[in-house]
Design a protein around this motif. Sequence first.
Motif, mmCIF file in Angstrom:
data_model
loop_
_atom_site.group_PDB
_atom_site.id
_atom_site.type_symbol
_atom_site.label_atom_id
_atom_site.label_comp_id
_atom_site.label_asym_id
_atom_site.label_seq_id
_atom_site.Cartn_x
_atom_site.Cartn_y
_atom_site.Cartn_z
ATOM 1 N N GLY A 5 6.130 2.595 -7.025
ATOM 2 C CA GLY A 5 5.931 1.419 -6.184
ATOM 3 C C GLY A 5 6.286 1.686 -4.739
ATOM 4 O O GLY A 5 6.783 0.808 -4.030
ATOM 5 N N TYR A 6 6.045 2.918 -4.295
ATOM 6 C CA TYR A 6 6.411 3.341 -2.941
ATOM 7 C C TYR A 6 5.327 2.871 -1.959
ATOM 8 O O TYR A 6 4.131 3.061 -2.232
ATOM 9 C CB TYR A 6 6.529 4.867 -2.910
ATOM 10 N N PRO A 7 5.699 2.259 -0.838
ATOM 11 C CA PRO A 7 4.690 1.633 0.041
ATOM 12 C C PRO A 7 3.937 2.629 0.927
ATOM 13 O O PRO A 7 3.859 2.465 2.137
ATOM 14 C CB PRO A 7 5.535 0.681 0.887
ATOM 15 N N GLY A 8 3.373 3.657 0.335
ATOM 16 C CA GLY A 8 2.632 4.655 1.103
ATOM 17 C C GLY A 8 1.140 4.519 0.901
ATOM 18 O O GLY A 8 0.631 3.485 0.437
ATOM 19 N N ILE A 9 0.418 5.593 1.215
ATOM 20 C CA ILE A 9 -1.041 5.584 1.117
ATOM 21 C C ILE A 9 -1.494 5.418 -0.337
ATOM 22 O O ILE A 9 -2.509 4.774 -0.612
ATOM 23 C CB ILE A 9 -1.595 6.898 1.691
ATOM 24 N N VAL A 69 -8.211 -2.064 8.960
ATOM 25 C CA VAL A 69 -7.866 -0.972 8.038
ATOM 26 C C VAL A 69 -6.947 0.040 8.718
ATOM 27 O O VAL A 69 -5.958 0.494 8.137
ATOM 28 C CB VAL A 69 -9.153 -0.284 7.538
ATOM 29 N N SER A 70 -7.271 0.372 9.978
ATOM 30 C CA SER A 70 -6.485 1.387 10.686
ATOM 31 C C SER A 70 -5.034 0.938 10.849
ATOM 32 O O SER A 70 -4.110 1.757 10.787
ATOM 33 C CB SER A 70 -7.105 1.695 12.050
ATOM 34 N N LYS A 71 -4.812 -0.376 11.032
ATOM 35 C CA LYS A 71 -3.437 -0.870 11.188
ATOM 36 C C LYS A 71 -2.669 -0.742 9.874
ATOM 37 O O LYS A 71 -1.504 -0.304 9.869
ATOM 38 C CB LYS A 71 -3.468 -2.338 11.631
ATOM 39 N N MET A 72 -3.323 -1.087 8.751
ATOM 40 C CA MET A 72 -2.638 -0.998 7.458
ATOM 41 C C MET A 72 -2.333 0.449 7.084
ATOM 42 O O MET A 72 -1.257 0.761 6.575
ATOM 43 C CB MET A 72 -3.495 -1.655 6.375
ATOM 44 N N ILE A 73 -3.292 1.345 7.355
ATOM 45 C CA ILE A 73 -3.045 2.772 7.071
ATOM 46 C C ILE A 73 -1.942 3.305 7.980
ATOM 47 O O ILE A 73 -1.090 4.094 7.551
ATOM 48 C CB ILE A 73 -4.341 3.579 7.236
ATOM 49 N N GLY A 74 -1.947 2.851 9.244
ATOM 50 C CA GLY A 74 -0.900 3.279 10.179
ATOM 51 C C GLY A 74 0.481 2.854 9.733
ATOM 52 O O GLY A 74 1.475 3.536 10.020
ATOM 53 N N GLN A 75 0.582 1.712 9.037
ATOM 54 C CA GLN A 75 1.887 1.269 8.536
ATOM 55 C C GLN A 75 2.307 2.042 7.284
ATOM 56 O O GLN A 75 3.496 2.285 7.073
ATOM 57 C CB GLN A 75 1.828 -0.230 8.208
ATOM 58 N N ALA A 76 1.340 2.436 6.439
ATOM 59 C CA ALA A 76 1.670 3.105 5.169
ATOM 60 C C ALA A 76 1.813 4.619 5.328
ATOM 61 O O ALA A 76 2.608 5.244 4.609
ATOM 62 C CB ALA A 76 0.587 2.802 4.126
ATOM 63 N N LEU A 77 1.057 5.209 6.251
ATOM 64 C CA LEU A 77 1.031 6.675 6.367
ATOM 65 C C LEU A 77 2.397 7.299 6.648
ATOM 66 O O LEU A 77 2.736 8.326 6.052
ATOM 67 C CB LEU A 77 0.019 7.081 7.451
ATOM 68 N N PRO A 78 3.228 6.723 7.554
ATOM 69 C CA PRO A 78 4.543 7.351 7.796
ATOM 70 C C PRO A 78 5.392 7.474 6.535
ATOM 71 O O PRO A 78 6.140 8.448 6.392
ATOM 72 C CB PRO A 78 5.184 6.407 8.818
#
Length: 337
Positions: A285-289, A102-111
Amino acid sequence: MRNFVLRYLIPRVVQYLTIIFVGITVTFIIPRLAPTDPVAAQVSMMIARGSSLDPASIESMRAALTDLYGLSGSPVEQYFAFWGRLFRGDLGPSLGNFPTPVSKMIGQALPYTLRLLIPAVIISFILGNFFGGLSSYYPRNIGLKVIEVVGQAVRSIPYYIVAIVLLVVFAYFIPIFPFSGAYPIGTRPDWSSPEFIWTYIEHSVLPAATLVLVGFGGWFVGMKSLTSNIISEDYVVYAETAGLKKNKILVHYIMRTAMLPQLTALAMSLGTIFSGALIMEVVFGYPGIGSLAIVAVYRNDYSMIMGITIYSIIGVATTVFLMDLLYPLFDPRVRYQ
């Protein structure tokens, strides 16, 4: 300095840690009050997808998922195990994208969310306060009246409606901006390429414009209301009588005083702004959180939902804490006390 640390810094650090502790504890408790069993739901979902499993395999999977969700042992044991995993930075694997953490996926979307949210909030705050102050000091200016009417009209519209209107106008009727995403499908992100950065900015304009337009009216009316009261203060009347330039009176005597409550309002509204940004990401459709959260909800990905909630609590609480620390720079009375 010693008084600042003892009487200002330490109480706010304690308050900050308490908010995070209570927020994360509530995040731990609420899913356990839900009537559904996440393990049973996950097993049922796999069976419904056509997986052929014998009873022994189902029991083995149920035990593995129970351990994966952190549901082994009593609630107290689960609670301490939950905090132990948090301190190790382990939010568990995503059940919708197993076994990706989960932390990796959030780390990719958060920026993506931060690169969109921070500039939009800053632009909205600056423009709203600037034009709100001008509108109060120059009440007969027709241009400022038009800006106020438009700002108030857009302010009352939900984020997703404004987003859809912008999409229809500037991506369909006048196709100058892309429909969705942060970049075209199939593009490999290359932040060293000016061409990719320009493409990224083009895709970000409409989502950012939505946040700016909806937030602008609130800051405008807030600043106008505050400065309307300050204008009649004795020190402002004295400055005008003394012949000081209007621009100097407006900036140094009126708007500067009104900025203190506005900064407090900014800190208090960060949670709402963050929620609006998540909704807007889904529309575009923005790839964020926000997009990550809606997919997690559809897939019953409890680990991802809890991870996003925890990150949101820590992010908003940290931002408010930093603004609280910066407050003495704007208000000398706080430094004096």
